[in-house]
Design a protein around this motif. Structure first.
Motif, PDB file in Angstrom:
ATOM      1  N   GLY A 156       0.807  -1.225   0.000  1.00  0.00           N
ATOM      2  CA  GLY A 156       0.000   0.000   0.000  1.00  0.00           C
ATOM      3  C   GLY A 156       0.835   1.268   0.000  1.00  0.00           C
ATOM      4  N   GLY A 157       1.932   1.247  -0.725  1.00  0.00           N
ATOM      5  CA  GLY A 157       2.862   2.385  -0.734  1.00  0.00           C
ATOM      6  C   GLY A 157       2.248   3.693  -1.191  1.00  0.00           C
ATOM      7  N   GLY A 158       1.440   3.658  -2.246  1.00  0.00           N
ATOM      8  CA  GLY A 158       0.818   4.887  -2.733  1.00  0.00           C
ATOM      9  C   GLY A 158      -0.146   5.477  -1.723  1.00  0.00           C
ATOM     10  N   GLY A 159      -0.951   4.639  -1.117  1.00  0.00           N
ATOM     11  CA  GLY A 159      -1.879   5.101  -0.084  1.00  0.00           C
ATOM     12  C   GLY A 159      -1.149   5.630   1.134  1.00  0.00           C
ATOM     13  N   ARG A 160      -0.067   4.976   1.501  1.00  0.00           N
ATOM     14  CA  ARG A 160       0.732   5.437   2.638  1.00  0.00           C
ATOM     15  C   ARG A 160       1.275   6.843   2.381  1.00  0.00           C
ATOM     16  NH1 ARG A 160       5.928   2.106   4.406  1.00  0.00           N
ATOM     17  NH2 ARG A 160       4.360   0.471   4.344  1.00  0.00           N
ATOM     18  N   MET A 161       1.778   7.066   1.149  1.00  0.00           N
ATOM     19  CA  MET A 161       2.315   8.387   0.811  1.00  0.00           C
ATOM     20  C   MET A 161       1.232   9.461   0.963  1.00  0.00           C
ATOM     21  SD  MET A 161       5.517   8.312   0.225  1.00  0.00           S
ATOM     22  CE  MET A 161       5.467  10.043  -0.169  1.00  0.00           C
ATOM     23  N   LYS A 162       0.050   9.178   0.487  1.00  0.00           N
ATOM     24  CA  LYS A 162      -1.053  10.152   0.579  1.00  0.00           C
ATOM     25  C   LYS A 162      -1.423  10.429   2.033  1.00  0.00           C
ATOM     26  CE  LYS A 162      -2.745   9.145  -4.004  1.00  0.00           C
ATOM     27  NZ  LYS A 162      -3.710   8.482  -4.840  1.00  0.00           N
ATOM     28  N   LYS A 163      -1.461   9.395   2.865  1.00  0.00           N
ATOM     29  CA  LYS A 163      -1.775   9.568   4.295  1.00  0.00           C
ATOM     30  C   LYS A 163      -0.677  10.383   4.994  1.00  0.00           C
ATOM     31  CE  LYS A 163      -4.475   5.381   4.885  1.00  0.00           C
ATOM     32  NZ  LYS A 163      -4.494   4.019   5.429  1.00  0.00           N
ATOM     33  N   LEU A 164       0.579  10.089   4.664  1.00  0.00           N
ATOM     34  CA  LEU A 164       1.684  10.827   5.291  1.00  0.00           C
ATOM     35  C   LEU A 164       1.639  12.294   4.902  1.00  0.00           C
ATOM     36  CD1 LEU A 164       4.577   8.239   4.867  1.00  0.00           C
ATOM     37  CD2 LEU A 164       3.509   8.949   7.020  1.00  0.00           C
ATOM     38  N   GLU A 165       1.311  12.565   3.642  1.00  0.00           N
ATOM     39  CA  GLU A 165       1.229  13.952   3.171  1.00  0.00           C
ATOM     40  C   GLU A 165       0.135  14.704   3.922  1.00  0.00           C
ATOM     41  OE1 GLU A 165       2.387  17.262   1.157  1.00  0.00           O
ATOM     42  OE2 GLU A 165       3.381  15.322   1.053  1.00  0.00           O
ATOM     43  N   LYS A 166      -0.952  13.991   4.240  1.00  0.00           N
ATOM     44  CA  LYS A 166      -2.068  14.616   4.960  1.00  0.00           C
ATOM     45  C   LYS A 166      -1.813  14.681   6.465  1.00  0.00           C
ATOM     46  CE  LYS A 166      -5.591  13.300   1.641  1.00  0.00           C
ATOM     47  NZ  LYS A 166      -6.743  12.434   1.389  1.00  0.00           N
ATOM     48  N   GLY A 167      -0.728  14.036   6.917  1.00  0.00           N
ATOM     49  CA  GLY A 167      -0.369  14.087   8.326  1.00  0.00           C
ATOM     50  C   GLY A 167      -0.995  12.997   9.165  1.00  0.00           C
ATOM     51  N   THR A 168      -1.467  11.926   8.523  1.00  0.00           N
ATOM     52  CA  THR A 168      -2.027  10.799   9.263  1.00  0.00           C
ATOM     53  C   THR A 168      -1.241   9.549   8.933  1.00  0.00           C
ATOM     54  OG1 THR A 168      -3.608  10.259   7.518  1.00  0.00           O
ATOM     55  CG2 THR A 168      -4.352  11.772   9.234  1.00  0.00           C
TER      56      THR A 168
END
Length: 169
Positions: A156-168
């Motif tokens: 789930g690397g792509g989803g992880r990147m999006k969550k990290l960018e949003k701060g979660t």
């Protein structure tokens, strides 16, 4: 001759793969150091050291590349002691390959032969650019080996990147 290559590999991409192939055209063996191994789950360092080692291992296996050992080495916050720190964590080596001027200076000062590597398509084959594209939902899969694309999908690397960018997380 045994060579050393240090990188963060966040993520491992086709530029890294091309450098490894070039080095193995000159060296008999290669030690890859996954640097900053203690960092993970951050926008700049989203993948754990174990995940980065897995990416590298799968990509090398897909390319039938052998003669490579992979080691995880954490940062110590002291540039001048870093070469000795690396040398404590890996087998002996003859030459360091790097495109990073600081790494070149530090290992040269520590008495190691250093060979500068010219990075290929540096603007495209850049972990920063690939992470940016992943976060933005832009095309990025063509920049990494197919084995890495599959692995990042598995974890789930792509989803992880999006969550990290949003701060979660």
């Amino acid at each position: 001759m045994r060579a050393l290559l240090i990188g963060r590999f966040q993520p491992f991409h086709k530029g890294h793969l091309a450098v490894i192939k070039k080095i193995l055209g000159e060296a008999d063996e290669l030690i890859i150091v996954v640097g900053s191994s203690q960092h993970r789950d951050a926008v700049e360092n989203p993948f754990s050291a174990d995940e980065r080692c897995e990416m590298i291992g799968r990509a090398l296996e897909d390319e039938n590349i052998s003669g490579v050992q992979i080691f995880k080495v954490p940062d110590i916050g002291d540039d001048y002691r870093y070469p000795g720190h690396v040398m404590e964590h890996v087998p002996s080596f003859d030459v360091v390959y790097s495109g990073n001027s600081l790494v070149q200076r530090l290992f040269s000062a520590a008495g190691k032969e250093v060979r500068k590597i010219n990075l290929i398509k540096r603007k495209e084959y850049s972990g920063t650019e690939i992470r940016r594209r992943m976060t933005a939902g832009e095309k990025w899969t063509h920049l990494v080996p197919e084995a890495v694309v599959k692995y990042l999908d598995e974890i789930g690397g792509g989803g992880r990147m999006k969550k990290l960018e949003k701060g979660t997380k």
